[in-house]
Scaffold this active site. Structure first.
Site, PDB file in Angstrom:
ATOM      1  N   ASN A   1       0.627   7.328   2.872  1.00 14.90           N
ATOM      2  CA  ASN A   1       1.237   6.439   3.866  1.00 14.90           C
ATOM      3  C   ASN A   1       2.726   6.722   4.066  1.00 14.90           C
ATOM      4  O   ASN A   1       3.440   5.924   4.655  1.00 14.90           O
ATOM      5  CB  ASN A   1       1.023   4.977   3.466  1.00 14.90           C
ATOM      6  CG  ASN A   1      -0.431   4.564   3.624  1.00 14.90           C
ATOM      7  OD1 ASN A   1      -1.157   5.161   4.423  1.00 14.90           O
ATOM      8  ND2 ASN A   1      -0.860   3.568   2.866  1.00 14.90           N
TER       9      ASN A   1
ATOM     10  N   THR B   1      -4.503   0.320  -3.280  1.00 14.64           N
ATOM     11  CA  THR B   1      -5.276   1.512  -3.638  1.00 14.64           C
ATOM     12  C   THR B   1      -5.285   1.598  -5.172  1.00 14.64           C
ATOM     13  O   THR B   1      -4.212   1.507  -5.777  1.00 14.64           O
ATOM     14  CB  THR B   1      -4.608   2.757  -3.007  1.00 14.64           C
ATOM     15  OG1 THR B   1      -4.510   2.547  -1.590  1.00 14.64           O
ATOM     16  CG2 THR B   1      -5.400   4.018  -3.287  1.00 14.64           C
TER      17      THR B   1
ATOM     18  N   ASP C   1       0.838  -1.212   0.000  1.00 14.97           N
ATOM     19  CA  ASP C   1       0.000   0.000   0.000  1.00 14.97           C
ATOM     20  C   ASP C   1       0.866   1.253   0.000  1.00 14.97           C
ATOM     21  O   ASP C   1       0.588   2.215   0.714  1.00 14.97           O
ATOM     22  CB  ASP C   1      -0.963  -0.021   1.187  1.00 14.97           C
ATOM     23  CG  ASP C   1      -2.194   0.860   0.966  1.00 14.97           C
ATOM     24  OD1 ASP C   1      -2.451   1.249  -0.198  1.00 14.97           O
ATOM     25  OD2 ASP C   1      -2.890   1.173   1.947  1.00 14.97           O
TER      26      ASP C   1
ATOM     27  N   LYS D   1       1.987   4.674  -1.061  1.00 15.23           N
ATOM     28  CA  LYS D   1       1.360   5.864  -1.660  1.00 15.23           C
ATOM     29  C   LYS D   1       1.673   7.060  -0.763  1.00 15.23           C
ATOM     30  O   LYS D   1       2.027   6.871   0.408  1.00 15.23           O
ATOM     31  CB  LYS D   1      -0.161   5.665  -1.810  1.00 15.23           C
ATOM     32  CG  LYS D   1      -0.880   5.331  -0.519  1.00 15.23           C
ATOM     33  CD  LYS D   1      -2.371   5.214  -0.729  1.00 15.23           C
ATOM     34  CE  LYS D   1      -3.073   4.768   0.551  1.00 15.23           C
ATOM     35  NZ  LYS D   1      -4.528   4.710   0.386  1.00 15.23           N
TER      36      LYS D   1
ATOM     37  N   ASP E   1       1.774   2.682   7.821  1.00 14.96           N
ATOM     38  CA  ASP E   1       0.588   1.900   7.436  1.00 14.96           C
ATOM     39  C   ASP E   1       0.936   0.529   6.842  1.00 14.96           C
ATOM     40  O   ASP E   1       0.897   0.339   5.628  1.00 14.96           O
ATOM     41  CB  ASP E   1      -0.299   2.702   6.472  1.00 14.96           C
ATOM     42  CG  ASP E   1      -1.680   2.085   6.338  1.00 14.96           C
ATOM     43  OD1 ASP E   1      -1.899   0.976   6.883  1.00 14.96           O
ATOM     44  OD2 ASP E   1      -2.543   2.707   5.695  1.00 14.96           O
TER      45      ASP E   1
END
Ligand code: ADP
Ligand code: MG
Length: 299
Positions: free
Chosen positions: A158, A190, A153, A155, A171
């Protein structure tokens, strides 16, 4: 520890929560997720500030199966966080408490917040600043992969910033262990950051699955986004955006790219490789000329 009240069936829950509240004083909300709230909190004994991620794991909104899934995911997140704490570019888990309906994860407070908000404010970053952020990010990813952990994840939401504008990856909610050669099939992450092989595998039962290369694809999306101020794959109709991802269809044609070096465009194209076997690993990416200190690249 002495407990004075509470009906027996509520006791374990109440005890863990009480332990947290005795040690920390929760303050304002600084972030929210699907099933979590993140608050600033003060360590009562020292007055030092931390961040606490409070996750609700009660049955109210969830079926028993979903509940067990959330619990299991949270335990996995905590376990991985403990394993990776100490890396200079990964968030430090300080403390954790688990009760029957809540989990409290106490972290170092990252006062400057998300890289996402910083980028929104600045619109786009210089190559110099991008280089420093991406080097730290790739070092964190290289460390995770060397420890057989895939993040899944990555991005700008995070990636958090401390007082000195140094980044830390956070995260680990979708992270998992992955032995060399082992493959995953689960569709998670995501949308804009999903690697083509994650999408292909979810649509085709005969697909062999995906591995840690998905994190390098996300790094490519992040690198592009930091420099352009907008993502490489975007369409208001999500299905068309997903098709663009699977075909690796992106362009350097917005005006922002006119002044960018060919070196950084080359790095992006080696990360946004549709074939995961062709994609750079974190270690290879760190050796790309974009990160060489001696040469001058763009602005
Ligand atoms: P979720 O899994 O629900 O996305 P995150 O762990 O990403 O939860 O936390 C949600 C948000 O809370 C983050 O995007 C960030 O804005 C904020 N946050 C999380 N941890 C910290 C921290 N240690 N310091 C400052 N803000 C944080
Ligand atoms: Mg998050």
């Amino acid at each position: 520890m002495t407990l004075d009240v509470g009906p027996e069936d509520e006791l374990p829950d109440w005890a863990a929560a009480k332990e947290f509240y005795q040690k920390y004083d929760p303050k304002d909300v600084i972030g929210r997720g699907v099933s979590s709230v993140v608050r600033r909190c003060v360590h009562r004994a020292t007055g030092h500030e931390f961040a606490v991620k409070i996750m609700e794991v009660t049955a109210e909104r969830l079926s028993p199966e979903q509940l067990e899934e959330v619990r299991e995911a949270t335990r996995r997140e905590t376990h991985i966080l403990r394993q990776v704490a100490g890396h200079p570019h990964i968030i430090t888990l300080i403390d954790s408490y688990e009760s029957s309906s809540f989990m409290f994860l106490v972290f170092d407070l990252m006062r400057k917040g998300e890289l996402f908000d910083y980028l929104t404010e600045k619109v786009a970053l210089s190559e110099k600043e991008t280089r420093s952020i991406m080097r730290s990010l790739l070092e964190a990813v290289n460390f995770l992969h060397a420890n057989n952990i895939v993040h899944r994840d990555l991005k700008p939401e995070n990636i958090l910033l401390d007082d000195n504008m140094q980044i830390r990856l956070s995260d680990f909610g979708f992270s998992c262990h992955l032995e060399p050669g082992e493959k995953l099939r689960e569709l998670c992450g995501t949308p804009g950051y999903l690697a083509p092989e994650i999408l292909k595998c979810s649509m085709d039962e005969t697909h062999p699955g995906y591995g840690k290369e998905v994190d390098l694809w996300a790094c490519g999306v992040i690198l592009f986004t930091l420099l352009a101020g907008s993502p490489p794959f975007w369409h208001r109709r999500q299905i068309l955006m997903l098709r663009m991802i699977m075909e690796g269809q992106y362009q350097f044609n917005s005006p922002e790219w006119d002044d960018r070096s060919n070196t950084v465009k080359d790095l992006i194209s080696r990360l946004l490789q549709v074939d995961p076997e062709e994609r750079l690993t974190a270690k290879q990416a760190l050796l790309h000329p974009f990160f060489e200190p001696s040469t001058m690249h763009g602005r």
